[in-house]
Design an enzyme around this catalytic site. Structure first.
Site, PDB file in Angstrom:
ATOM      1  N   GLY A  14       0.974  -1.716  -0.253  1.00 43.54           N
ATOM      2  CA  GLY A  14       0.584  -0.558  -0.376  1.00 43.54           C
ATOM      3  C   GLY A  14       0.980   1.403  -0.044  1.00 43.54           C
ATOM      4  O   GLY A  14       0.965   2.599   0.480  1.00 43.54           O
ATOM      5  N   ILE A  47       8.320   3.757   1.912  1.00 40.01           N
ATOM      6  CA  ILE A  47       9.462   4.702   1.926  1.00 40.01           C
ATOM      7  C   ILE A  47       8.917   6.293   1.619  1.00 40.01           C
ATOM      8  O   ILE A  47       9.239   6.967   2.965  1.00 40.01           O
ATOM      9  CB  ILE A  47       9.079   4.510   0.471  1.00 40.01           C
ATOM     10  CG1 ILE A  47      10.376   3.263   0.070  1.00 40.01           C
ATOM     11  CG2 ILE A  47      10.750   5.258   0.095  1.00 40.01           C
ATOM     12  CD1 ILE A  47      11.039   2.543  -0.957  1.00 40.01           C
ATOM     13  N   LYS A  80       5.094  21.724 -10.498  1.00 38.63           N
ATOM     14  CA  LYS A  80       6.677  21.662 -10.993  1.00 38.63           C
ATOM     15  C   LYS A  80       6.560  21.479 -12.577  1.00 38.63           C
ATOM     16  O   LYS A  80       6.336  20.796 -12.851  1.00 38.63           O
ATOM     17  CB  LYS A  80       7.025  20.381 -10.740  1.00 38.63           C
ATOM     18  CG  LYS A  80       9.123  19.648 -11.348  1.00 38.63           C
ATOM     19  CD  LYS A  80       8.846  18.915 -10.839  1.00 38.63           C
ATOM     20  CE  LYS A  80      10.317  17.711 -10.940  1.00 38.63           C
ATOM     21  NZ  LYS A  80      10.586  16.731 -10.218  1.00 38.63           N
TER      22      LYS A  80
HETATM   23  C1  LIG Z   1      15.992   9.125  -1.082  1.00 37.64           C
HETATM   24  C2  LIG Z   1      14.788   9.048  -1.497  1.00 37.64           C
HETATM   25  C3  LIG Z   1      14.213  10.242  -3.002  1.00 37.64           C
HETATM   26  C4  LIG Z   1      13.155   9.963  -3.118  1.00 37.64           C
HETATM   27  N1  LIG Z   1      12.221  10.992  -4.128  1.00 37.64           N
HETATM   28  C5  LIG Z   1      11.439  10.762  -5.107  1.00 37.64           C
HETATM   29  C6  LIG Z   1      10.983  12.040  -5.649  1.00 37.64           C
HETATM   30  O1  LIG Z   1      11.454  13.151  -5.847  1.00 37.64           O
HETATM   31  N2  LIG Z   1      10.197  11.370  -6.789  1.00 37.64           N
HETATM   32  C7  LIG Z   1       9.861  10.355  -6.959  1.00 37.64           C
HETATM   33  O2  LIG Z   1       8.786  10.268  -7.849  1.00 37.64           O
HETATM   34  N3  LIG Z   1       9.929   9.179  -6.137  1.00 37.64           N
HETATM   35  C8  LIG Z   1      10.996   9.054  -5.568  1.00 37.64           C
HETATM   36  N4  LIG Z   1      12.036   8.495  -4.753  1.00 37.64           N
HETATM   37  C9  LIG Z   1      11.158   6.936  -4.823  1.00 37.64           C
HETATM   38  C10 LIG Z   1       9.804   6.286  -3.989  1.00 37.64           C
HETATM   39  O3  LIG Z   1      10.426   7.160  -2.969  1.00 37.64           O
HETATM   40  C11 LIG Z   1       9.678   4.860  -4.704  1.00 37.64           C
HETATM   41  O4  LIG Z   1       9.917   4.719  -5.163  1.00 37.64           O
HETATM   42  C12 LIG Z   1       8.415   4.516  -3.889  1.00 37.64           C
HETATM   43  O5  LIG Z   1       8.210   5.151  -2.455  1.00 37.64           O
HETATM   44  C13 LIG Z   1       7.975   3.272  -3.802  1.00 37.64           C
HETATM   45  O6  LIG Z   1       6.855   3.015  -3.461  1.00 37.64           O
HETATM   46  P1  LIG Z   1       6.117   1.224  -3.472  1.00 37.64           P
HETATM   47  O7  LIG Z   1       4.698   1.469  -3.398  1.00 37.64           O
HETATM   48  O8  LIG Z   1       6.879   0.522  -5.093  1.00 37.64           O
HETATM   49  O9  LIG Z   1       7.031   0.843  -2.006  1.00 37.64           O
HETATM   50  P2  LIG Z   1       6.729   1.151  -0.960  1.00 37.64           P
HETATM   51  O10 LIG Z   1       6.392   2.896  -0.180  1.00 37.64           O
HETATM   52  O11 LIG Z   1       8.335   0.376   0.330  1.00 37.64           O
HETATM   53  O12 LIG Z   1       5.568   0.655  -0.538  1.00 37.64           O
HETATM   54  C14 LIG Z   1       5.813  -1.268   0.357  1.00 37.64           C
HETATM   55  C15 LIG Z   1       4.506  -1.383   0.972  1.00 37.64           C
HETATM   56  O13 LIG Z   1       4.682  -3.447   1.256  1.00 37.64           O
HETATM   57  C16 LIG Z   1       3.556  -3.430   1.890  1.00 37.64           C
HETATM   58  N5  LIG Z   1       4.369  -4.813   2.564  1.00 37.64           N
HETATM   59  C17 LIG Z   1       5.466  -4.481   2.706  1.00 37.64           C
HETATM   60  N6  LIG Z   1       5.801  -6.108   2.960  1.00 37.64           N
HETATM   61  C18 LIG Z   1       4.832  -6.273   3.126  1.00 37.64           C
HETATM   62  C19 LIG Z   1       4.527  -7.635   3.871  1.00 37.64           C
HETATM   63  N7  LIG Z   1       5.311  -8.920   4.348  1.00 37.64           N
HETATM   64  N8  LIG Z   1       3.038  -8.074   4.341  1.00 37.64           N
HETATM   65  C20 LIG Z   1       2.423  -6.925   4.577  1.00 37.64           C
HETATM   66  N9  LIG Z   1       2.249  -5.614   3.215  1.00 37.64           N
HETATM   67  C21 LIG Z   1       3.610  -5.212   2.682  1.00 37.64           C
HETATM   68  C22 LIG Z   1       4.323  -1.697   2.850  1.00 37.64           C
HETATM   69  O14 LIG Z   1       3.951  -2.219   4.235  1.00 37.64           O
HETATM   70  C23 LIG Z   1       4.382  -0.961   1.583  1.00 37.64           C
HETATM   71  O15 LIG Z   1       3.050  -0.853   2.192  1.00 37.64           O
HETATM   72  C24 LIG Z   1      12.317   8.707  -3.943  1.00 37.64           C
HETATM   73  C25 LIG Z   1      13.222   7.893  -3.303  1.00 37.64           C
HETATM   74  C26 LIG Z   1      14.433   7.506  -2.621  1.00 37.64           C
HETATM   75  C27 LIG Z   1      14.748   6.388  -1.365  1.00 37.64           C
END
Ligand SMILES: Cc1cc2nc3c(=O)[nH]c(=O)nc-3n(C[C@H](O)[C@H](O)[C@H](O)COP(=O)(O)OP(=O)(O)OC[C@H]3O[C@@H](n4cnc5c(N)ncnc54)[C@H](O)[C@@H]3O)c2cc1C
Length: 309
Positions: A14, A47, A80
């Site tokens: 999520g 994240i 932006k």
């Molecule tokens: C320093 C930094 C700066 C960034 N800046 C930018 C930016 O300016 N613009 C941009 O577009 N991106 C940016 N990013 C990248 C962006 O933050 C990430 O790509 C994005 O937040 C990833 O989202 P996600 O939904 O893939 O993963 P996550 O946000 O990691 O979500 C993972 C989800 O999976 C769930 N989960 C995991 N394991 C389990 C389990 N076993 N059981 C149940 N649920 C589970 C967690 O609860 C969570 O809800 C940045 C990243 C970093 C580190």
């Protein structure tokens, strides 16, 4: 005999990826017999530091039919129109340049830029600073945009700055209005059948979450793709100059007219670089840097504080 149930999509995760996926499926398949479930662990955080988007986020909201006036105030968002890079080159006159998002008007000046850049690479000293060929750097300097006045016949392409946590909340609430079901449980196991297909997720409460199609949005944990199905993680670390970031929000910044900046800042620093992102309620700052090998080893052994995010 059990009655046939709707086709069930199960999205594990999520974060931004999970809620964007759920919203898109639910929006486009409203007239289909489908169920969409988002399974999210209440104790594994997202994240959540992403604060700047490309124009793809605008394309997403446009296709969802969600107005800027609905989501932007809820997510402290600003416009932006590009990114200003400062201090990345020692070449005189090239200390700073603006990376624009494509705008229709640029098609008239961009060929000149591409030609001059090629000539400059071939050693011919012609003007090739991008700021001289695109509209956005000049609008950003005046904090004007992204909407042109009525008699200006071109649009600008743009993205947003936003609070990633609030965006996640907004998308979760919107998904609920489209009938997406939220299952707050940590998944301990992905059950794969003998033919290699994912059959169900097993929550820590012992319940099986059955589905017909599973989407892995569990972030770095990659519970389905990597852990259960064995897809290989290919690290990019060897090609990266930096591997850590520390975030430091400060008070929102405005110019004399009260307008926030309409571009991201990416500023070269002694130990890496920093980002500068204007939101309506705060200014997002992050310093991206490299941790030396000896510090990485201490971090792995848990002998040092974890500064990164
Ligand atoms: C320093 C930094 C700066 C960034 N800046 C930018 C930016 O300016 N613009 C941009 O577009 N991106 C940016 N990013 C990248 C962006 O933050 C990430 O790509 C994005 O937040 C990833 O989202 P996600 O939904 O893939 O993963 P996550 O946000 O990691 O979500 C993972 C989800 O999976 C769930 N989960 C995991 N394991 C389990 C389990 N076993 N059981 C149940 N649920 C589970 C967690 O609860 C969570 O809800 C940045 C990243 C970093 C580190």
């Amino acid at each position: 005999m059990t009655a046939p149930r709707p086709f069930r999509f199960v999205i594990l995760g999520g974060g931004s990826a999970g809620w964007i996926t759920a919203n898109l499926f639910a929006h486009h398949w409203q007239d289909r017999d489908v169920e969409i479930h988002v399974v999210e662990s209440p104790d594994i955080g997202i994240i959540g530091v992403g604060e700047g988007s490309t124009p793809q986020l605008k394309a997403f909201f446009d296709q969802m039919g969600i107005a800027e006036s609905d989501w932007m105030p809820a997510c402290d968002a600003t416009y932006k129109i590009g990114i200003r890079f400062t201090g990345w080159s020692k070449e005189p006159g090239f200390d700073s340049y603006f990376h624009p998002f494509p705008a229709p008007l640029d098609m008239y000046s961009q060929p000149g830029f591409i030609r001059n850049a090629a000539l400059r690479r071939a050693g011919i000293n012609v003007p090739a600073h991008p700021d001289n060929f695109y509209l956005s750097p000049h609008l950003a300097a005046q904090r004007k945009g992204p909407y042109p006045s009525e008699n200006f016949p071109f649009d600008l392409s743009y993205g947003y700055h936003f609070d990633a946590y609030k965006l996640g909340d907004f998308l979760r609430r919107h998904a609920a209005t489209l009938g997406v079901k939220h299952i707050p449980v940590r998944v301990n196991q992905v059950i794969v059948n003998p033919s290699g297909d994912v059959e169900a997720l097993l929550g820590e409460d012992g319940k099986r979450i059955e589905g017909d199609f599973f989407i892995d949005c569990s972030g770095f944990r990659a519970m389905i793709n990597e852990k259960a199905l064995g897809a290989k993680y290919i690290p990019f670390d060897g090609n990266l100059f930096n591997n850590r970031a520390v975030v430091m929000p400060t008070a929102p910044e405005r110019d004399a007219a009260g307008s926030p900046a309409i571009a991201t800042g990416a500023i070269a620093m002694e130990a890496g670089w920093r980002w500068s992102i204007p939101l309506t309620t705060r200014h997002g700052n992050g310093y991206v840097f490299r941790t030396p090998i000896w510090m990485q080893m201490l971090l792995r052994l848990n002998f040092a504080p974890h500064w990164g995010c």
